[in-house]
Design a protein around this motif. Structure first.
Motif, PDB file in Angstrom:
ATOM      1  N   ALA B  18       1.001  -1.057  -0.027  1.00 56.43           N
ATOM      2  CA  ALA B  18       0.193   0.003  -0.040  1.00 56.43           C
ATOM      3  C   ALA B  18       0.795   1.440   0.065  1.00 56.43           C
ATOM      4  O   ALA B  18       1.910   1.306   0.787  1.00 56.43           O
ATOM      5  CB  ALA B  18      -0.908   0.002   1.078  1.00 56.43           C
ATOM      6  N   ALA B  19       0.437   2.182  -0.789  1.00 57.55           N
ATOM      7  CA  ALA B  19       1.080   3.626  -0.800  1.00 57.55           C
ATOM      8  C   ALA B  19       2.363   3.663  -1.360  1.00 57.55           C
ATOM      9  O   ALA B  19       3.157   4.527  -0.911  1.00 57.55           O
ATOM     10  CB  ALA B  19       0.923   4.137   0.744  1.00 57.55           C
ATOM     11  N   GLU B  39      -5.731   8.732  -3.250  1.00 52.98           N
ATOM     12  CA  GLU B  39      -6.649   8.058  -2.251  1.00 52.98           C
ATOM     13  C   GLU B  39      -6.201   6.576  -2.409  1.00 52.98           C
ATOM     14  O   GLU B  39      -5.753   6.022  -3.589  1.00 52.98           O
ATOM     15  CB  GLU B  39      -7.879   8.251  -2.801  1.00 52.98           C
ATOM     16  CG  GLU B  39      -8.451   7.378  -4.000  1.00 52.98           C
ATOM     17  CD  GLU B  39      -9.555   8.200  -4.937  1.00 52.98           C
ATOM     18  OE1 GLU B  39     -10.389   9.004  -4.173  1.00 52.98           O
ATOM     19  OE2 GLU B  39      -9.879   7.731  -5.870  1.00 52.98           O
ATOM     20  N   PRO B  40      -6.503   5.892  -1.257  1.00 50.97           N
ATOM     21  CA  PRO B  40      -6.167   4.279  -1.494  1.00 50.97           C
ATOM     22  C   PRO B  40      -6.920   3.803  -2.657  1.00 50.97           C
ATOM     23  O   PRO B  40      -8.301   4.148  -2.650  1.00 50.97           O
ATOM     24  CB  PRO B  40      -6.251   3.729  -0.188  1.00 50.97           C
ATOM     25  CG  PRO B  40      -6.783   5.119   0.775  1.00 50.97           C
ATOM     26  CD  PRO B  40      -7.005   5.986  -0.150  1.00 50.97           C
ATOM     27  N   THR B  41      -6.542   2.754  -3.158  1.00 55.35           N
ATOM     28  CA  THR B  41      -7.403   1.978  -4.208  1.00 55.35           C
ATOM     29  C   THR B  41      -7.979   0.806  -3.496  1.00 55.35           C
ATOM     30  O   THR B  41      -7.518   0.214  -2.762  1.00 55.35           O
ATOM     31  CB  THR B  41      -6.338   1.221  -5.255  1.00 55.35           C
ATOM     32  OG1 THR B  41      -5.381   2.411  -5.699  1.00 55.35           O
ATOM     33  CG2 THR B  41      -7.213   0.612  -6.281  1.00 55.35           C
ATOM     34  N   ILE B  42      -9.100   0.886  -3.543  1.00 54.41           N
ATOM     35  CA  ILE B  42     -10.063  -0.081  -3.212  1.00 54.41           C
ATOM     36  C   ILE B  42     -10.374  -1.034  -4.058  1.00 54.41           C
ATOM     37  O   ILE B  42     -11.080  -0.864  -5.142  1.00 54.41           O
ATOM     38  CB  ILE B  42     -11.330  -0.071  -2.358  1.00 54.41           C
ATOM     39  CG1 ILE B  42     -11.023   1.445  -1.432  1.00 54.41           C
ATOM     40  CG2 ILE B  42     -11.995  -0.829  -1.779  1.00 54.41           C
ATOM     41  CD1 ILE B  42     -10.284   1.106  -0.068  1.00 54.41           C
ATOM     42  N   GLN B  68      -3.068  -3.036   0.048  1.00 54.95           N
ATOM     43  CA  GLN B  68      -2.632  -3.787   1.311  1.00 54.95           C
ATOM     44  C   GLN B  68      -2.702  -5.078   1.443  1.00 54.95           C
ATOM     45  O   GLN B  68      -3.788  -5.845   0.544  1.00 54.95           O
ATOM     46  CB  GLN B  68      -3.795  -3.228   2.219  1.00 54.95           C
ATOM     47  CG  GLN B  68      -3.613  -3.200   3.622  1.00 54.95           C
ATOM     48  CD  GLN B  68      -4.850  -2.631   4.691  1.00 54.95           C
ATOM     49  OE1 GLN B  68      -5.848  -2.697   4.263  1.00 54.95           O
ATOM     50  NE2 GLN B  68      -4.324  -2.380   5.987  1.00 54.95           N
ATOM     51  N   ARG B  70      -4.184  -7.196   3.098  1.00 56.28           N
ATOM     52  CA  ARG B  70      -5.607  -7.766   3.249  1.00 56.28           C
ATOM     53  C   ARG B  70      -6.301  -8.044   2.231  1.00 56.28           C
ATOM     54  O   ARG B  70      -7.017  -8.699   1.912  1.00 56.28           O
ATOM     55  CB  ARG B  70      -6.552  -6.751   4.088  1.00 56.28           C
ATOM     56  CG  ARG B  70      -7.698  -7.261   4.938  1.00 56.28           C
ATOM     57  CD  ARG B  70      -7.261  -8.255   5.984  1.00 56.28           C
ATOM     58  NE  ARG B  70      -6.292  -7.976   6.964  1.00 56.28           N
ATOM     59  CZ  ARG B  70      -6.641  -7.387   7.969  1.00 56.28           C
ATOM     60  NH1 ARG B  70      -7.866  -6.944   8.314  1.00 56.28           N
ATOM     61  NH2 ARG B  70      -5.628  -7.180   8.879  1.00 56.28           N
ATOM     62  N   PHE B  71      -6.085  -7.215   0.971  1.00 54.44           N
ATOM     63  CA  PHE B  71      -6.580  -7.380  -0.211  1.00 54.44           C
ATOM     64  C   PHE B  71      -5.996  -8.378  -1.062  1.00 54.44           C
ATOM     65  O   PHE B  71      -6.611  -8.719  -2.275  1.00 54.44           O
ATOM     66  CB  PHE B  71      -6.746  -6.158  -1.046  1.00 54.44           C
ATOM     67  CG  PHE B  71      -7.455  -5.015  -0.351  1.00 54.44           C
ATOM     68  CD1 PHE B  71      -8.842  -4.921  -0.611  1.00 54.44           C
ATOM     69  CD2 PHE B  71      -6.926  -4.222   0.606  1.00 54.44           C
ATOM     70  CE1 PHE B  71      -9.615  -3.825  -0.328  1.00 54.44           C
ATOM     71  CE2 PHE B  71      -7.728  -3.349   1.255  1.00 54.44           C
ATOM     72  CZ  PHE B  71      -9.166  -3.013   0.701  1.00 54.44           C
TER      73      PHE B  71
END
Ligand code: GTP
Ligand code: MG
Lengths: 614, 226
Positions: B18-19, B39-42, B68, B70-71
């Motif tokens: 992430a980031a 913005e974070p990519t979801i 992240q 988690r994804f």
């Protein structure tokens, strides 16, 4: 822990885990059958003494000690990071919340859902069905203690509601903000006894929820409906925000500024709520996307209330299943959504499949953020109203409704690069300033609990098969590795055999050269014999002897030729089939050669004696 | 744009913690822009961009994934059929390099067998080195303008290069912020794409897509054609 888990989404274990994770929570215990063999960490004061004052003071006390503890370690960053989260929480006196994960939990089966939901209730209406299901489910999942706290919280909310109402009715502040068309009497009854209204006036309640909650009391209604107001949780929040050692802190801080909608609320508040939650639920910690749910809540609620409602949504509403490792809840929702499209909107579903578009590609962000990733706040708050009243399944209502309304447009679009931007960024355009229309469409979307349960079953069957396949694949991969190794060994052996083959071939060549030499000698002898015979015709007996010897020589020559052919044959064949056979033949050949040499010797001898005799 | 050129479509996936700047690299490549607080990519984002080579056009279909961990269960669907991958780490954050190594391994075992992988060390601008000084030493921490985050090179150039050599990857240090090397990454990948992948009818079929891409191509074709 994460490393041990297969990548396959697993609904059942995810759910089992999420429940077992919270089961021991004193503040919000879940009424599940206790699982044998698991030690429930018992918290001293929480279990026995649940009075806010004492818990509060305990928090404060522990907190100060935790702070001094932390400051002792603050230089030793290594130790700080290495310290398990459990130590961290128990140092603040919250051991009861630190639900150390048991390795056994992964073998738990899905706890059977309360049967009452399956059997439904008297109301035939689907929407209402979901509202009542939600109420029952929450009751089932809450412990008696938590239920008491909820009731206490309700009383507080009722007081606040009547304060608000009288303030709005007051002629001084008056008419500007208070919408006269609101049915305040009805909202009063909702706040007073939501459960009863849901049963007695289902249609009216549903209509009222669909119209959207009055902005002034939206926060109150969310909490009333979710039953989330809980003094102990709010006190817990107040102590958690003093915690200094927050494993997810960096990740959260990094995202606060990156979340554009964070501008709508106090960024520090947002960060605090997220950090408190990450401590409260260490297994989930912080997952990107949570901020998008917390912001809309924080717009209506105080920090502690927001925390409390977020905890309820995560746990009782099971939003959590979308945020744990492997995100089983998300995968399930995506599957249910896909099947609803398939069964209810076949042309669109086919079109999307042909264009290579899977729900994961656009609906993941809808579900994880409850549509707040891209949708404007005016739509998001309406979606929250309904999700809080009906539960997570209501997301499917909105997703399917959006797709239905967009069908004509989507069918015109071709290719991922036309369709995806539409689905992600423009599908809600038609509802801007017309939020009621979206809610109406969503409410008209038929959501049948039995169908959802069927899809869920299909899904867990699919994931089971998938899991088995991936295990199989893993086994195949392993045996492939083994085969490759033994293949390599075989190749080495072949190499060795080839070398032996070359050696043998060399020997054969040598042998055939010797044979050729012998042949030459033989020829010479033959010539000598011929010459001798011409001179000594009269030695009849000798001649016949010589003739017979000559025949022998011819036979030997023929044999030689045969051998030569065999040698050639052997030379032609790529690989020596059997080394021993070759060796044998070579030996036989050598023997023949010896015999032949002997015969030649005797022949020579007799020739010499003949010559001498002459 | 020359209509006669064949178009090769290439599915490309971006992976990395992430980031680290995956979305920023894509944004730089596709629109030549940079956002300070992206913005974070979801889930994942999808974008396309074309690259003009001398003899053909390569159209990148880019899947920009959520970083992240988690994804991670969502990622396989995007890298499974990808012909190219860009694995990104943040040159100021060693843990992101470890994560990059992980993604390279996962791609090698689970990705397409001939997948072209580029390893990218992003945020080179934060090292304080000039763009040529690639092999500069690891610098001591210095505060950036906001004073909040510590910057400076934390992953040596040679570390990235070694990983790339061991695994047969393209390697670049880049900056989405300044644009350094961003185009080169995609160009290098485009050049490694075998020509038989071409889909000659793509440009006709895609029709309306052109409006999205043409504007960028007109201004960027020259850059891309280096
Ligand atoms: N200084 C600097 N900052 C950058 C650079 N690239 C990205 N950033 C910043 O880093 C942050 C994260 O960038 P993103 O592009 O969103 O990162 P990402 O990898 O897509 O992150 P996820 O979507 O969460 O996985 C943003 O605030 C960017 O502005 C860079 O080259 N230099
Ligand atoms: Mg991104």
């Amino acid at each position: 822990m994460i490393g041990e888990e297969p990548i396959v989404p697993r609904r059942s274990t995810g759910l089992a885990r999420s429940n077992s994770r919270f089961r021991h929570s004193i503040l919000l215990p879940v009424n599940l059958e206790p699982t044998d063999g698991i030690e429930v960490p018992r918290r001293r004061s929480f279990n026995t003494d649940f009075r806010p004052a004492s818990t509060n003071s305990e928090f404060r006390n522990k907190n100060t000690s935790a702070e001094s503890l932390n400051s002792n370690h603050s230089d030793d960053s290594k130790q700080r990071f290495a310290r398990p989260q459990s130590a961290n929480i128990s140092s603040t006196g919250l051991a009861g919340l630190n639900l150390s994960s048991s390795p056994r939990k992964q073998t738990h089966t899905l706890p059977t859902r309360p049967q009452t939901f399956k059997n439904g209730n008297s109301a035939n209406d689907n929407n209402n069905d979901f509202i009542i299901r939600r109420i029952q489910q929450s009751k089932q999942l809450r412990s008696a203690e938590a239920e008491r706290e909820t009731q206490n919280g309700l009383k507080q909310l009722q007081r606040r509601f009547s304060d608000k109402q009288s303030a709005m009715n007051s002629p001084l502040i008056g008419t500007t903000s208070s919408p006269s068309n609101e049915d305040w009497e009805f909202w009063t009854s909702v706040v007073t006894n939501y459960g009863e209204v849901a049963v007695r006036e289902p249609v009216r309640l549903r209509k009222a929820i669909q119209r959207g909650f009055p902005q002034e009391i939206r926060g109150i209604l969310w909490q009333v409906i979710a039953g989330s107001k809980s003094a102990p949780l709010e006190q817990l929040y107040d102590s958690l925000i003093y915690e200094r050692d927050i494993p997810c802190e960096t990740a959260i801080n990094k995202d606060i500024n990156r979340t554009p909608m964070s501008g709508r609320v106090n960024k520090d508040s947002l960060a605090r709520v997220l950090k408190a939650y990450s401590l409260f639920d260490a297994e989930v910690g912080y997952t990107q996307g949570m901020a998008f749910i917390v912001v809309p809540l924080l717009m209506e609620l105080s920090e502690p209330e927001c925390f409390s409602l977020f905890v309820q949504l995560m746990k009782i509403y099971d939003f959590r299943s979308m945020f744990v490792t492997d995100m089983p809840g998300l995968h399930l929702k995506l599957y249910q959504f896909e099947r609803m499209l398939e069964d209810g909107n076949e042309p669109l579903s086919t079109h999307l499949r042909r264009q290579g578009i899977h729900p994961t590609m656009y609906a993941s962000q809808w579900f994880i953020t409850l549509f707040s990733y891209r949708f404007p706040p005016s739509l998001v708050e309406r979606i929250f109203d309904i999700v809080i009243a009906e539960g997570l399944d209501a997301l499917l209502r909105f997703a399917v409704a959006l797709m239905k309304e967009g069908t004509t447009k989507i069918l015109e679009l071709k290719g991922i690069d036309e369709i995806l931007p539409y689905l992600k960024d423009r599908i809600f355009d038609r509802f801007l300033g017309n939020e009621n229309e979206l809610v109406r469409c969503a409410s008209e979307t038929v959501l049948v609990p039995q169908a959802l349960a069927k899809y869920e079953q299909e899904y867990s069957e699919l994931t089971r098969v998938e899991r088995e396949r991936s295990i199989q694949l893993e086994t195949l991969r392993n045996s492939n590795v083994r085969l490759t190794t033994s293949n390599r060994e075989l190749e080495t052996r072949l190499e060795e055999l080839n070398q032996e083959h070359v050696q043998l071939a060399n020997k054969l060549v040598k042998g055939s050269i010797e044979i050729a030499n012998l042949k030459g000698a033989n020829q010479e002898l033959q010539e000598k014999i011929d010459a001798t015979r011409a001179d000594h015709d009269f030695y009849g007996t000798l001649d016949s002897t010589l003739k017979s010897q000559e025949n022998t020589i011819k036979e030997l020559q023929a044999k030689n030729r045969e051998l030569q052919d065999e040698v050639n044959l052997l030379k032609q064949s790529e690989k020596v089939k059997s080394v021993s056979k070759l060796l044998k033949e070579l030996k036989a050949m050598e023997e023949t050669k010896d015999r032949y040499e002997q015969q030649l010797g005797s022949l020579q001898e007799s020739l010499i004696s003949a010559l001498e005799g002459r | 744009m020359e209509a006669s050129k064949t178009t090769t479509s290439v599915k490309l996936v971006l992976l990395g913690e992430a980031a680290v700047g995956k979305s920023s690299l894509v944004l730089r490549f596709v629109s030549d822009e940079f956002q300070e607080n992206k913005e974070p990519t979801i889930g994942a984002a999808f974008l396309t961009q074309k690259c003009q080579l001398s003899n053909r056009t390569v159209k990148f279909e880019i899947w920009d994934t959520a970083g992240q961990e988690r994804f991670a269960s969502l990622a396989p669907m995007y890298y499974r059929n990808a012909q190219a991958a860009v694995v990104v780490y943040d040159v100021t954050k060693p843990p992101t390099f470890i994560r990059a190594r992980h993604w390279v391994n996962e791609l090698k075992t689970q990705g397409s067998p001939n997948i072209i992988i580029a390893l990218v060390a992003n945020k080179h601008d934060l090292t304080g080195e000039d763009e040529e000084g690639e092999a500069g030493p690891v610098k001591p921490d210095v505060e950036d303008e906001t004073g909040s985050s510590i910057v400076g090179r934390k992953v040596a150039y040679s570390d990235g290069q070694k990983l790339a050599e061991d695994e047969g990857l393209l390697f670049f240090e880049a900056s989405a912020k300044t644009g350094m090397n961003v185009r080169k990454i995609f160009l290098a990948i485009a050049n490694k794409i075998p020509i038989e992948n071409k889909t000659p009818n793509q440009s006709n079929r895609a029709g309306a897509n052109e409006t999205v891409d043409v504007g960028m191509n007109s201004s960027q074709a020259a850059n891309c054609q280096c």
